[in-house]
Design a protein around this motif. Structure first.
Motif, mmCIF file in Angstrom:
data_model
loop_
_atom_site.group_PDB
_atom_site.id
_atom_site.type_symbol
_atom_site.label_atom_id
_atom_site.label_comp_id
_atom_site.label_asym_id
_atom_site.label_seq_id
_atom_site.Cartn_x
_atom_site.Cartn_y
_atom_site.Cartn_z
ATOM 1 N N ARG A 95 -117.846 36.538 -26.207
ATOM 2 C CA ARG A 95 -117.504 37.958 -26.244
ATOM 3 C C ARG A 95 -116.426 38.217 -27.300
ATOM 4 O O ARG A 95 -115.462 37.464 -27.408
ATOM 5 C CB ARG A 95 -117.016 38.443 -24.875
ATOM 6 N N LEU A 96 -116.612 39.287 -28.023
ATOM 7 C CA LEU A 96 -115.658 39.732 -29.038
ATOM 8 C C LEU A 96 -114.916 40.949 -28.505
ATOM 9 O O LEU A 96 -115.542 41.943 -28.106
ATOM 10 C CB LEU A 96 -116.394 40.094 -30.328
ATOM 11 N N PHE A 97 -113.587 40.882 -28.500
ATOM 12 C CA PHE A 97 -112.747 41.990 -28.045
ATOM 13 C C PHE A 97 -112.059 42.602 -29.263
ATOM 14 O O PHE A 97 -111.320 41.911 -29.978
ATOM 15 C CB PHE A 97 -111.699 41.489 -27.044
ATOM 16 N N ILE A 98 -112.294 43.896 -29.510
ATOM 17 C CA ILE A 98 -111.749 44.602 -30.676
ATOM 18 C C ILE A 98 -110.814 45.709 -30.208
ATOM 19 O O ILE A 98 -111.217 46.592 -29.436
ATOM 20 C CB ILE A 98 -112.861 45.217 -31.543
ATOM 21 N N THR A 99 -109.568 45.698 -30.667
ATOM 22 C CA THR A 99 -108.632 46.776 -30.328
ATOM 23 C C THR A 99 -108.852 47.964 -31.248
ATOM 24 O O THR A 99 -109.045 47.818 -32.455
ATOM 25 C CB THR A 99 -107.177 46.307 -30.420
ATOM 26 N N LEU A 100 -108.794 49.155 -30.664
ATOM 27 C CA LEU A 100 -109.038 50.401 -31.384
ATOM 28 C C LEU A 100 -107.863 51.348 -31.150
ATOM 29 O O LEU A 100 -107.602 51.758 -30.018
ATOM 30 C CB LEU A 100 -110.350 51.042 -30.910
ATOM 31 N N GLN A 101 -107.163 51.718 -32.229
ATOM 32 C CA GLN A 101 -105.969 52.556 -32.091
ATOM 33 C C GLN A 101 -106.305 54.009 -31.810
ATOM 34 O O GLN A 101 -105.565 54.694 -31.115
ATOM 35 C CB GLN A 101 -105.126 52.440 -33.363
ATOM 36 N N ARG A 102 -107.358 54.544 -32.422
ATOM 37 C CA ARG A 102 -107.823 55.917 -32.208
ATOM 38 C C ARG A 102 -106.722 56.930 -32.524
ATOM 39 O O ARG A 102 -106.431 57.844 -31.750
ATOM 40 C CB ARG A 102 -108.338 56.097 -30.780
ATOM 41 N N LEU A 103 -106.123 56.813 -33.711
ATOM 42 C CA LEU A 103 -105.081 57.742 -34.131
ATOM 43 C C LEU A 103 -105.692 59.080 -34.529
ATOM 44 O O LEU A 103 -106.836 59.153 -34.992
ATOM 45 C CB LEU A 103 -104.295 57.149 -35.300
ATOM 46 N N ASP A 104 -104.908 60.157 -34.387
ATOM 47 C CA ASP A 104 -105.421 61.479 -34.741
ATOM 48 C C ASP A 104 -105.224 61.733 -36.234
ATOM 49 O O ASP A 104 -104.832 60.843 -36.997
ATOM 50 C CB ASP A 104 -104.779 62.560 -33.875
ATOM 51 N N SER A 105 -105.492 62.958 -36.680
ATOM 52 C CA SER A 105 -105.441 63.281 -38.107
ATOM 53 C C SER A 105 -104.032 63.201 -38.677
ATOM 54 O O SER A 105 -103.859 63.163 -39.898
ATOM 55 C CB SER A 105 -106.015 64.679 -38.349
#
Length: 397
Positions: A194-204
């Motif tokens: 399994r590959l775990f990828i962190t995603l920051q999801r910053l706004d504009s």
């Protein structure tokens, strides 16, 4: 002891002219080491350090052979831009140059002045930089290339000798966009298949106003796994801490995710989250606050010891030893108190390495502080030519 660490470069936004994806096999390129002190890697383990100048106008790689006696830097290899990071697999290390270059170079540690190959991580159809961040290996023939300002991570073959064979496919992460921007994949690690990828999801405005996530993929099928949280219509794991910058794994601990919170201010929404990789449950075990500071780095030593850096003011950090299962504070590294800390890493011998920028004067030069986790005491200081910002370790075959 089993330990895995993945640490990405610091993020920024950039634009480039689109160009064709290229993979160039190089012979004797990347500079010769003849003008540098001879690099002795006879011990078989080498610290590979990404370094930058104080003005962030240039960077280079410096090498340090691990040994019982005095250690010293090799001096600069492969001078380049400042936005760089390093990682390793086998007896090779990989230099990732972001910003306007967006390319990766492969180096055999036994021939450190030469690139085995170099390639770019963008296509002619790209209208802006993908901002390469990390390369996470499944095997010699398969790896995942994180592209911070793109909706897709690439599946690549690091053993390929042509551009056509290098690119294998993509992982689509566009569902995690927040505020009309990219999902901002920032770090990744493998646990089994399994590959775990962190995603920051910053706004504009580059702020962590939306919940950050960890997306999970099956490395056999490259399909995303539904973790069962059923939040925001997404399959991944919602984090408590925001703006993740690094992720680490140890079997008895599980996954630790370090979230920074707001980079451009002092919004202390970051912390350390612990994830069970089997059932995908998540718990925040440590939080940044106005007294403790903003948590910016993580190094996981073993099942009982981890280190984090907490910044209360810019350029003034404290490095704390914590219990990686509970987040309890266990001690502090006195040698790093109030220092300008740029990186933390665990070496293959179970020691902590601290990248200290110093103040770039003869009395306070930049370098690496090596810490014995049994005592939290410094056992070595290795001066570097430039400021150390990222650290990987290579072990010869």
């Amino acid at each position: 002891m089993t330990i895995s660490i993945s640490t990405p470069a610091a993020g920024s936004w950039r634009t480039i002219s689109a160009a064709l994806l290229t993979l160039v096999v190089l012979s004797g390129c990347g500079g010769s080491s003849s003008s540098r002190p001879a690099f002795d890697h006879a011990t078989g383990i080498t610290a590979v350090v990404a370094t930058v100048d104080p003005g962030y106008t240039a960077g280079a790689v410096e090498l340090i052979a691990l040994r019982d006696g005095p250690m010293q830097s090799s001096g600069s290899f492969h001078s380049t831009i400042s936005d760089i990071s390093v990682n390793s697999y086998g007896q090779h290390y990989y230099l990732i140059e972001s910003r306007s270059l967006d390319r990766i170079s492969k180096v055999d540690i036994t021939n450190p002045g030469v690139f085995e190959w170099r390639h770019h991580g963008y296509r002619a159809t790209d209208t802006a930089t993908p901002n390469l961040y990390d390369l996470v290996f499944v095997s010699d023939e398969k790896a995942y290339l994180l592209r911070y300002e793109s909706n897709t991570a690439w599946i690549v073959d690091p053993s390929a000798t042509s551009a056509a064979d290098f690119f294998l496919g993509e992982l689509d992460l566009s569902a995690y966009n927040a505020g009309g921007r990219h999902p901002h994949m920032s770090a990744a690690i493998l646990v089994g298949d399994r590959l775990f990828i962190t995603l920051q999801r910053l706004d504009s405005n580059w702020l962590p106003t939306a919940a950050s996530y960890v997306a999970v993929f099956d490395t056999d099928t490259d399909e995303e796994i539904d973790t069962g949280h059923n939040k925001d219509g997404l399959k991944g794991i919602p984090l408590v801490s925001r703006n993740p910058a690094s992720i680490a794994y140890q079997p008895a601990v599980g996954l630790l995710v370090q979230g920074t919170g707001e980079w451009m201010g002092w919004d202390l929404s970051g912390g350390i989250d612990r994830i069970n990789p089997d059932n995908f449950s998540v718990t925040q075990i440590l939080i940044g606050d106005s007294t403790f500071g903003r948590i910016e780095h993580l190094a996981l030593i073993d099942e009982t010891t981890a280190y984090i850096s907490a910044h209360q003011l810019y350029g003034q950090a404290h490095v704390h030893r914590i219990d990686p299962r509970s987040g309890a504070l266990l001690g502090e590294v006195d040698a790093a108190a109030g220092r300008d800390i740029r990186a933390l890493a665990a070496d293959p011998l179970g020691r902590l390495w601290i990248g200290d920028a110093g103040d770039s004067t003869p009395d306070d030069p930049p370098g690496l502080r090596v810490i014995d986790p049994r005592t939290d005491q410094q056992i070595a200081f290795v001066q570097t030519q430039l400021l150390p910002t990222d650290i990987a370790f290579v072990t010869e075959d």
